[in-house]
Design a protein around this motif. Sequence first.
Motif, PDB file in Angstrom:
ATOM      1  N   ARG A  22     -19.634 -45.794   8.785  1.00 50.09           N
ATOM      2  CA  ARG A  22     -18.972 -44.839   8.228  1.00 50.09           C
ATOM      3  C   ARG A  22     -19.166 -43.431   8.723  1.00 50.09           C
ATOM      4  NH1 ARG A  22     -21.281 -44.518   2.969  1.00 50.09           N
ATOM      5  NH2 ARG A  22     -19.430 -42.984   2.255  1.00 50.09           N
ATOM      6  N   LEU A  23     -20.206 -42.998   9.350  1.00 56.70           N
ATOM      7  CA  LEU A  23     -20.419 -41.611  10.108  1.00 56.70           C
ATOM      8  C   LEU A  23     -19.618 -41.550  11.100  1.00 56.70           C
ATOM      9  CD1 LEU A  23     -24.341 -40.869   9.246  1.00 56.70           C
ATOM     10  CD2 LEU A  23     -22.283 -39.392   8.843  1.00 56.70           C
ATOM     11  N   GLN A  24     -19.869 -42.714  11.950  1.00 53.45           N
ATOM     12  CA  GLN A  24     -18.926 -42.576  13.007  1.00 53.45           C
ATOM     13  C   GLN A  24     -17.649 -42.242  13.107  1.00 53.45           C
ATOM     14  OE1 GLN A  24     -20.799 -46.279  15.022  1.00 53.45           O
ATOM     15  NE2 GLN A  24     -21.937 -45.040  16.415  1.00 53.45           N
ATOM     16  N   LEU A  26     -16.039 -41.139  10.410  1.00 51.22           N
ATOM     17  CA  LEU A  26     -15.813 -39.912   9.669  1.00 51.22           C
ATOM     18  C   LEU A  26     -15.876 -38.787  10.651  1.00 51.22           C
ATOM     19  CD1 LEU A  26     -15.413 -38.200   7.120  1.00 51.22           C
ATOM     20  CD2 LEU A  26     -17.944 -38.111   7.188  1.00 51.22           C
TER      21      LEU A  26
ATOM     22  N   VAL B 146     -26.474 -40.220   5.131  1.00 52.95           N
ATOM     23  CA  VAL B 146     -25.277 -39.707   5.661  1.00 52.95           C
ATOM     24  C   VAL B 146     -24.970 -38.378   5.626  1.00 52.95           C
ATOM     25  CG1 VAL B 146     -24.268 -42.000   5.764  1.00 52.95           C
ATOM     26  CG2 VAL B 146     -24.262 -40.865   3.496  1.00 52.95           C
ATOM     27  N   VAL B 149     -26.619 -35.890   7.968  1.00 47.04           N
ATOM     28  CA  VAL B 149     -25.984 -36.160   9.314  1.00 47.04           C
ATOM     29  C   VAL B 149     -24.610 -35.568   9.591  1.00 47.04           C
ATOM     30  CG1 VAL B 149     -25.486 -37.683  11.144  1.00 47.04           C
ATOM     31  CG2 VAL B 149     -27.648 -38.351   9.721  1.00 47.04           C
ATOM     32  N   ARG B 150     -23.886 -35.661   8.498  1.00 43.33           N
ATOM     33  CA  ARG B 150     -22.670 -35.055   8.729  1.00 43.33           C
ATOM     34  C   ARG B 150     -22.686 -33.713   8.891  1.00 43.33           C
ATOM     35  NH1 ARG B 150     -18.100 -35.334   3.862  1.00 43.33           N
ATOM     36  NH2 ARG B 150     -16.180 -35.255   4.964  1.00 43.33           N
ATOM     37  N   ILE B 200     -25.273 -40.435  17.175  1.00 46.30           N
ATOM     38  CA  ILE B 200     -24.133 -39.842  16.327  1.00 46.30           C
ATOM     39  C   ILE B 200     -24.300 -38.476  16.796  1.00 46.30           C
ATOM     40  CG2 ILE B 200     -23.138 -39.222  14.185  1.00 46.30           C
ATOM     41  CD1 ILE B 200     -24.423 -41.893  13.116  1.00 46.30           C
TER      42      ILE B 200
END
Lengths: 99, 271
Positions: A22-24, A26, B146, B149-150, B200
């Motif tokens: 999901r992070l990748q 987004l 999450v 990290v975002r 990421i």
Amino acid sequence: MSMNLLRLFSNRKASAPVARERLQILLAHERGLRGQPDLLATLREEILAVVSRHIQLDPEKVTVRLDRGPTVSTLEVDIEVPNNFEQTKVHAGRRVGAV
Amino acid sequence: MAKVLVVTSGKGGVGKTTSTAALGAALAQNGESVVVIDFDVGLRNLDLVMGAERRVVFDLINVVHGVAKLQQALIRDKRLENLWLLPASQTRDKDALTDEGVGRIIAELRTKFDWVLCDSPAGIERGAMLAMRYADEAVIVTNPEVSSVRDSDRIIGMLDSKTVKAEQGERVTKHVLITRYDPARAARGEMLSIDDILEILATPLLGIIPESQDVLRASNVGSPVTLNNADSAPARAYFDAARRLMGETVDMIVPTERRGLMNRLLGRRAA
């Protein structure tokens, strides 16, 4: 080892791979937008400028919305126009007809 | 040459203030002269975590506005003579900080200290922008979760565009510090792994701070965790991170709690 065995029996799936995916997705999207001017604000401003040439508008009554769908997205422009707009002269000598 | 380092994250509650205090103290314990600055105007807390809350007379805003001299506002740590604190104001709002004023203070601190650590407020507003504005290096504190990290990714984007270094065509040296990490949960696939986060964020790792009760215990008594219990797992991780900041190469391991024999036999956690 014991933890893996536990998971085998508890039938609970690891959630970290979901988080990672999901992070990748987004962040790939958000990084693309970064540094660019705000698309919706620009659209709203330019639409307002074009329509205002012909009809006097309350800038607050213009909304621009972008809905992202899986395959297509919709751009929704909602402009509230006063009822007497046909009589409203914007530029000297020019009348605006029905739209 | 003094280094200005911002401790930032975007998201709140991930451990910026804890990490600023711990890294600042660890650097000072290694003989460096360090000042830590609280940029969270209106919601200051670095003074409390460092145990200096009753010694605040003047603050950052007073110095920016010329009400007090820098020397009057700096608070020397009671345990480490080469560790200093410049507190934030508790009463003013964040607009009281000016770019020019912050630049002037950072320039002056550069001449007096080896390290200037800026504890950023959460968010991406003015206070956070000014905390990173003059940084040479950045520690991005990230939880294996999450939303953290975002937000870290967003902050990395800002470090690459909104800092003085970036505007001059240079780069702020960025490091990710992962806090509240639980190796057991990561091994079970219940928590983003270190590799996931680094892949990421595409930013080098400064350290991994394990989730630990020692962190709360240290803040309860107003002591950086590296001073309060230097043998604890988080303290050892912060010491390693500080040595990496100083340019040493230190193997990356996640320190674990050292448990006594009796506790181990009984399967109890150290109280």
